[in-house]
Design an enzyme around this catalytic site. Structure first.
Site, PDB file in Angstrom:
ATOM      1  N   GLU A   1      -8.045   8.474  -0.643  1.00  0.00           N
ATOM      2  CA  GLU A   1      -7.225   9.468  -1.339  1.00  0.00           C
ATOM      3  C   GLU A   1      -7.607   9.565  -2.812  1.00  0.00           C
ATOM      4  O   GLU A   1      -7.683   8.560  -3.520  1.00  0.00           O
ATOM      5  CB  GLU A   1      -5.739   9.124  -1.211  1.00  0.00           C
ATOM      6  CG  GLU A   1      -4.835  10.180  -1.840  1.00  0.00           C
ATOM      7  CD  GLU A   1      -3.372   9.960  -1.555  1.00  0.00           C
ATOM      8  OE1 GLU A   1      -2.549  10.427  -2.348  1.00  0.00           O
ATOM      9  OE2 GLU A   1      -3.050   9.327  -0.521  1.00  0.00           O
TER      10      GLU A   1
ATOM     11  N   LYS B   1       5.627   5.894  -0.286  1.00  0.00           N
ATOM     12  CA  LYS B   1       4.268   6.189   0.172  1.00  0.00           C
ATOM     13  C   LYS B   1       3.291   5.923  -0.959  1.00  0.00           C
ATOM     14  O   LYS B   1       2.197   5.375  -0.762  1.00  0.00           O
ATOM     15  CB  LYS B   1       4.172   7.639   0.641  1.00  0.00           C
ATOM     16  CG  LYS B   1       2.820   8.021   1.262  1.00  0.00           C
ATOM     17  CD  LYS B   1       1.856   8.587   0.245  1.00  0.00           C
ATOM     18  CE  LYS B   1       0.541   8.993   0.914  1.00  0.00           C
ATOM     19  NZ  LYS B   1      -0.474   9.459  -0.056  1.00  0.00           N
TER      20      LYS B   1
ATOM     21  N   ASP C   1      -3.873  -6.447   7.895  1.00  0.00           N
ATOM     22  CA  ASP C   1      -3.356  -5.416   8.792  1.00  0.00           C
ATOM     23  C   ASP C   1      -2.431  -4.470   8.026  1.00  0.00           C
ATOM     24  O   ASP C   1      -1.274  -4.783   7.780  1.00  0.00           O
ATOM     25  CB  ASP C   1      -2.595  -6.095   9.947  1.00  0.00           C
ATOM     26  CG  ASP C   1      -2.144  -5.123  11.018  1.00  0.00           C
ATOM     27  OD1 ASP C   1      -2.155  -3.903  10.777  1.00  0.00           O
ATOM     28  OD2 ASP C   1      -1.756  -5.594  12.105  1.00  0.00           O
TER      29      ASP C   1
ATOM     30  N   HIS D   1      -4.093  14.433 -10.412  1.00  0.00           N
ATOM     31  CA  HIS D   1      -4.488  14.410  -8.999  1.00  0.00           C
ATOM     32  C   HIS D   1      -5.551  15.463  -8.720  1.00  0.00           C
ATOM     33  O   HIS D   1      -6.543  15.193  -8.044  1.00  0.00           O
ATOM     34  CB  HIS D   1      -3.261  14.645  -8.125  1.00  0.00           C
ATOM     35  CG  HIS D   1      -3.567  14.642  -6.662  1.00  0.00           C
ATOM     36  ND1 HIS D   1      -3.766  13.483  -5.939  1.00  0.00           N
ATOM     37  CD2 HIS D   1      -3.743  15.655  -5.776  1.00  0.00           C
ATOM     38  CE1 HIS D   1      -4.037  13.776  -4.684  1.00  0.00           C
ATOM     39  NE2 HIS D   1      -4.024  15.097  -4.570  1.00  0.00           N
TER      40      HIS D   1
END
Length: 444
Positions: A86, A283, A299, A396
């Site tokens: 991302e 998130k 994991d 971003h």
């Protein structure tokens, strides 16, 4: 097109699997075979190693592996490895690390290190009768039966911490649990925990069979449903925090430290009370956590599941991070439940995982917990800092610019033009397309 099921797919060679996929699903187009093969590693042994990590492997799926430097954690300077695709995650983490490096950096505390697992079983018996059996006989037998399994872990300072009988019959008829807590030291411990739990199930059945406390009908009613660790580890938790005087929050955003702190705290409070915001907020936390989790061979699915369950532990989904302003001191922190390991699994096999752990100074599992909590806190700080000042899109979209240009097939010279063009502008997809077409002479 009607596709046909296949028998014995796993027994085909790698080329055989690819041939079947191309012919059955991709109209025989060999271009797709080339896409798969271009990601094979030229080092045959390394490629074989990667293929043995999973099943039915036909290629490798690469992710960018970046470095976020300047993390001052508990007085030590770290460069964090981050595997993430991302845009802006690594840049945002690095920016947050740089912001806090001259303000004391990040401080961490391991609050607890217990991991959990359960033997779930059905038994038609009065609960007080089962509790007596557990306290005066079964618990001791369970510990004795797992001594061989736990011996090596006990030598390393870990093992089974406790076993409890949990009565869940009010929620499901005749449903009970053996709830066990574990310390797995530097390993994530999934195989160790599950082995202990499976032995619990066997021992429970054996001890019930020979016990004189139960009727034959009660013994016959016993069903061992499953023995499995829990990825929800609310007692395996680390705190990471930053703090400074309000006046030290001054930066180049154009707003005063007092206004920044006030808006920042409001943003965190909104995430604490509003699930729609909390979901996106958390998130962002996990953007930072997962990137380091993946880079260190752990994991990330378990990490995600645990964090989100913890965020909803009181019945409403809430922010994982918190903020206070007290006597002109700004404090921002996270309590993160996380279970990771630095031995076992991929940690001894994947070359980049070995590199990551070496880069971090070969941390213990608890030290890695601290690093992960810091990476999540830093990522969240960077996101909130942008949201309450310049807005999230400015940074971003600048990071996303190269993705857009690559999709358009821009040359290196054209890419450099766009970096300069948007130096003092906010990037938008529409504006990139417009300027690209103008450069190519498609519009005036």
């Amino acid at each position: 097109m009607n596709h046909k099921p296949i028998e014995g797919f796993s027994k085909l060679s790698k080329q055989g699997k690819i041939d079947w996929l191309i012919n059955e699903y991709l109209q025989g187009n060999k271009e797709y075979q080339n896409i798969l093969k271009q990601y094979w590693n030229e080092n045959v042994e390394l490629q074989k190693l990667h293929e043995e990590f999973s099943e039915n492997t036909v290629s490798n799926f690469y992710m960018p592996y970046g470095i976020a430097p300047n993390f001052l954690i508990d007085g030590k300077l770290f460069a964090l490895p981050m595997a993430v695709e991302e845009s802006s995650v690594v840049a945002a983490a690095s920016k947050a690390a740089k912001f806090w490096i001259d303000k004391g950096g990040f401080k961490t505390t391991i609050i607890n290190n217990e991991k959990l697992g359960h033997t779930h079983f059905i038994l038609n018996v009065e609960s007080h009768k089962l509790l007596h059996f557990f306290n005066f006989s079964l618990k001791k037998k369970l510990l004795e039966a797992t001594e061989d399994i736990t011996s090596n872990m006990r030598k390393r300072g870990g093992g089974i911490l406790d076993i409890k009988l949990v009565d869940k019959t009010s929620e499901m008829p005749n449903y009970y649990q053996l709830k066990a807590s574990f310390d797995t030291v530097d390993s994530m411990g999934a195989n160790f925990i599950n082995s202990c739990l499976e032995q619990f199930g066997k021992t429970l059945k054996q001890e019930m069979t020979i016990s004189e406390e139960f009727t034959q009908e009660e013994k016959n009613s016993l069903q061992i449903v499953m023995n499995i660790l829990s990825n929800f580890t609310p007692d395996c938790i680390v705190r990471a925090e930053v703090s400074c005087k309000m006046e030290d929050l001054k930066d180049d955003s154009g707003i005063s430290p007092e206004e920044f702190a006030r808006k920042f705290k409001q943003a965190v409070t909104i995430a604490e009370i509003e699930p729609f915001r909390a979901t996106t907020h958390n998130k962002g936390v996990m953007n930072g956590v997962d990137a380091v989790v993946i880079a260190t061979g752990n994991d990330f699915r378990a990490t995600e599941a645990c964090a989100h369950a913890y965020a909803a532990r009181d019945g409403q989904y809430r922010s994982l991070t918190h903020c206070t302003i007290d006597h002109d001191v700004f404090r921002f922190w996270i309590d993160l439940p996380i279970s990771v390991g630095v031995v076992g699994g991929l940690t001894n096999l994947h070359p980049l995982v070995k590199f990551s752990l070496a880069l971090l100074g070969k941390p213990s599992a608890q030290e890695l917990m601290s690093i992960l909590a810091v990476s999540g806190l830093a990522q969240n700080f960077a996101a909130l800092r942008s949201l309450v000042t310049t807005g999230i899109q400015k940074g971003h979209m600048k990071m996303h610019l190269l993705n857009i240009l690559n999709q358009l097939g821009a040359t290196e010279q054209e890419k450099q033009h766009f970096v300069t063009y948007f130096k003092d502008k906010t990037v938008s997809h529409h504006e990139v397309i417009h300027e690209f077409n103008r450069m190519r002479g498609q519009i005036n």
